[in-house]
Design an enzyme around this catalytic site. Structure first.
Site, PDB file in Angstrom:
ATOM      1  N   LYS A 170     -54.821 -91.205  20.665  1.00  0.00           N
ATOM      2  CA  LYS A 170     -55.043 -92.370  19.820  1.00  0.00           C
ATOM      3  C   LYS A 170     -56.125 -93.265  20.426  1.00  0.00           C
ATOM      4  O   LYS A 170     -56.385 -93.211  21.639  1.00  0.00           O
ATOM      5  CB  LYS A 170     -53.750 -93.189  19.696  1.00  0.00           C
ATOM      6  CG  LYS A 170     -52.628 -92.506  18.938  1.00  0.00           C
ATOM      7  CD  LYS A 170     -51.392 -93.397  18.938  1.00  0.00           C
ATOM      8  CE  LYS A 170     -50.233 -92.760  18.196  1.00  0.00           C
ATOM      9  NZ  LYS A 170     -50.459 -92.690  16.732  1.00  0.00           N
ATOM     10  N   ASP A 177     -42.572 -96.581  18.532  1.00  0.00           N
ATOM     11  CA  ASP A 177     -42.389 -95.359  17.756  1.00  0.00           C
ATOM     12  C   ASP A 177     -40.962 -94.827  17.857  1.00  0.00           C
ATOM     13  O   ASP A 177     -40.661 -93.786  17.289  1.00  0.00           O
ATOM     14  CB  ASP A 177     -43.385 -94.281  18.215  1.00  0.00           C
ATOM     15  CG  ASP A 177     -43.810 -93.379  17.080  1.00  0.00           C
ATOM     16  OD1 ASP A 177     -43.587 -93.745  15.911  1.00  0.00           O
ATOM     17  OD2 ASP A 177     -44.363 -92.300  17.345  1.00  0.00           O
ATOM     18  N   ARG A 219     -43.519 -85.374  12.153  1.00  0.00           N
ATOM     19  CA  ARG A 219     -43.093 -84.272  11.276  1.00  0.00           C
ATOM     20  C   ARG A 219     -42.526 -83.110  12.082  1.00  0.00           C
ATOM     21  O   ARG A 219     -41.571 -82.465  11.675  1.00  0.00           O
ATOM     22  CB  ARG A 219     -44.291 -83.799  10.443  1.00  0.00           C
ATOM     23  CG  ARG A 219     -44.574 -84.726   9.277  1.00  0.00           C
ATOM     24  CD  ARG A 219     -46.061 -84.837   8.984  1.00  0.00           C
ATOM     25  NE  ARG A 219     -46.763 -85.551  10.026  1.00  0.00           N
ATOM     26  CZ  ARG A 219     -46.792 -86.879  10.121  1.00  0.00           C
ATOM     27  NH1 ARG A 219     -46.151 -87.600   9.251  1.00  0.00           N
ATOM     28  NH2 ARG A 219     -47.448 -87.479  11.081  1.00  0.00           N
ATOM     29  N   ASP A 254     -45.883 -92.894  22.113  1.00  0.00           N
ATOM     30  CA  ASP A 254     -46.708 -91.923  21.388  1.00  0.00           C
ATOM     31  C   ASP A 254     -48.184 -92.173  21.678  1.00  0.00           C
ATOM     32  O   ASP A 254     -48.807 -93.052  21.082  1.00  0.00           O
ATOM     33  CB  ASP A 254     -46.439 -92.027  19.881  1.00  0.00           C
ATOM     34  CG  ASP A 254     -47.272 -91.041  19.083  1.00  0.00           C
ATOM     35  OD1 ASP A 254     -47.764 -90.056  19.674  1.00  0.00           O
ATOM     36  OD2 ASP A 254     -47.413 -91.242  17.860  1.00  0.00           O
TER      37      ASP A 254
END
Length: 358
Positions: A146, A157, A220, A139
Site C-alpha cells: 500500500k 483492518d 476475499r 494490512d
C-alpha cells in the site's frame, strides 16, 4: 459510557481535564416499572461494554493487538462467561485445506489464529447464529504494498473481528437465550521472502482455485475459507460476516453508506436495519449494480469497472483493489454452497480518517 470513553493507556501523562462520572440517577414514573427500568439499564450497560471492547481493540497498536493477543482475549472471555472456545493453529488450518487464508499469513512472523467462540444460551441442538469478523490485525497490502500515507490506519483492518467480539460480550453479559457462534480469522498481511506473490494460485477450502492478482485483495482470500468453514461445520440458521473489506465500497456507494450483500432479502432488508446507513445490493448484471437504500429509494451504479475479475488460469481471481467490483469476487467465491445454505449477509465498510477515540 459512550460519552465518557477514553483511550489513553499509552499516555505517560493522563489527561485530567475531564472529570469522571461518579453517579447517574434515573427516574421512573411508577414503581411497578422498576423491574423493566432495571432490565433496560442492564441492557444498556452490556451494549456499552461490548462497544468499549470493540473500540479498545481498534485503538490498540498493531504490535500489541496481533493474532495471538486476540486469541488470548478470546480465551479470557471464554473463562469469564463460560463460553466454548477453540483456537485453530496454522497446522489445523492446513489440515482443513484453508490455503486461501494461509496464503495471506505467509509473509508474517506472527502465527495466524482461527478463533471460534460459542455462547450456548438456546436450546440444545438448535442451529446457531454465526458471526464472522475479519481480523487482519495489520494490512500492509503484502507484496502489493500500500502507499505509505495513512498506512498506520491499516491496524483498523481487524474492526470486523472487534465488532463481533464486542457483540458476543454483550450477548454473554445478558445471558441471551440464543446459540451464537463467533468466528475470527486473525492474521497479518505482510511482505517478506515467504509472502504470497501476485500470480500465485492457491486452493481454497471449498476446492476452488484462486489466482492472486494482487496481494492487497487479502480480505476475499480470508473470508472465502472462513465463510465456507462456518457453513460446513455449524450449518447455521443465519450467518453475518463483517469486514473492512475494501475502499472500493467508497467508490461504489460513497462515504455515507456501507455495502450489504445478501442471499436473503428478508435478512438484508430487515426493519431492524432501519437505523443503519446501508445500500442493499439486489441485482448485479454486467456493468451495472442495482441497489436499494434504507429509505426504499432505488439507485443504479454503472461503469466498466463493475465486472468481477476473471482468471484464465484458475476458478477465481483476487484482483487489484482499484476494481470496484471486488466485493462480488467474494460473493462468487461462496456461491458454491450446497443447497440449503444458511441466509448469509456480508456487510463491508471502509474506515477513513477515524477519530483516535473511536
Amino acid at each position: 459510557q459512550e460519552t465518557a470513553y477514553k483511550f489513553d493507556q499509552f499516555k505517560s501523562k493522563k489527561d485530567d481535564t475531564r472529570r469522571p462520572l461518579n453517579k447517574l440517577t434515573f427516574c421512573i414514573d411508577r414503581r411497578n416499572e422498576l423491574a423493566l427500568a432495571e432490565e433496560a439499564l442492564a441492557q444498556g450497560l452490556a451494549i456499552a461494554e461490548g462497544m468499549s471492547l470493540a473500540r479498545d481493540l481498534g485503538n490498540l497498536p498493531p504490535n500489541i493487538c496481533h493474532p495471538t493477543h486476540i486469541a488470548e482475549l478470546a480465551q479470557a472471555m471464554a473463562s469469564e462467561f463460560k463460553l466454548d472456545c477453540e483456537i485453530l493453529e496454522r497446522t489445523d488450518m492446513e489440515k482443513l485445506g484453508m490455503h486461501s487464508l494461509l496464503a495471506v499469513a505467509q509473509g508474517s512472523h506472527q502465527p495466524p489464529k482461527l478463533i471460534v467462540l460459542s455462547h450456548k444460551g438456546g436450546k440444545a441442538g438448535e442451529k446457531p447464529i454465526v458471526l464472522v469478523g475479519k481480523g487482519v490485525t495489520f494490512d500492509t497490502g503484502g507484496i502489493s504494498l500500500k502507499p505509505a500515507p495513512d498506512m498506520d490506519e491499516m491496524k483498523y483492518d481487524m474492526c470486523g473481528a472487534a465488532g463481533v467480539l464486542g457483540t458476543l460480550r454483550t450477548v454473554a453479559r445478558l445471558k441471551l437465550p440464543i446459540n451464537l457462534t463467533v468466528i475470527v480469522p486473525a492474521t497479518e498481511n505482510m511482505p517478506g521472502g515467504g509472502a504470497t506473490r501476485p500470480g500465485d494460485i492457491v486452493t481454497s477450502m471449498s476446492g476452488q482455485t484462486i489466482e492472486v492478482l494482487n496481494t492487497d485483495a487479502e480480505g476475499r482470500l480470508v473470508l472465502a475459507d472462513v465463510v465456507w468453514y462456518a457453513q460446513e461445520r455449524f450449518k447455521p440458521r443465519l450467518m453475518v460476516d463483517l469486514a473492512t473489506l475494501t475502499g472500493s465500497v467508497v467508490r461504489a456507494l460513497g462515504h455515507v453508506y456501507a455495502g450489504i450483500f445478501g442471499n436473503d432479502d428478508a435478512l438484508a432488508e430487515h426493519p431492524d436495519n432501519d437505523d443503519v446507513l446501508s445500500a442493499v445490493v439486489t441485482e448485479v448484471i454486467p456493468k451495472k449494480i442495482v441497489a436499494v437504500r434504507q429509505n426504499g429509494e432505488s439507485i443504479e451504479i454503472t461503469g466498466d469497472g463493475l465486472k468481477p475479475a476473471q482468471s484464465g488460469l484458475s476458478d477465481k481471481a483476487a484482483p487489484s483493489p482499484t476494481n470496484i467490483a471486488l466485493p462480488f469476487n467474494l460473493k462468487t467465491a461462496v456461491d458454491r454452497f450446497p443447497q440449503g445454505q444458511a441466509p448469509h449477509e456480508h456487510s463491508l465498510s471502509y474506515l477513513r480518517q477515524p477519530s483516535p477515540q473511536r
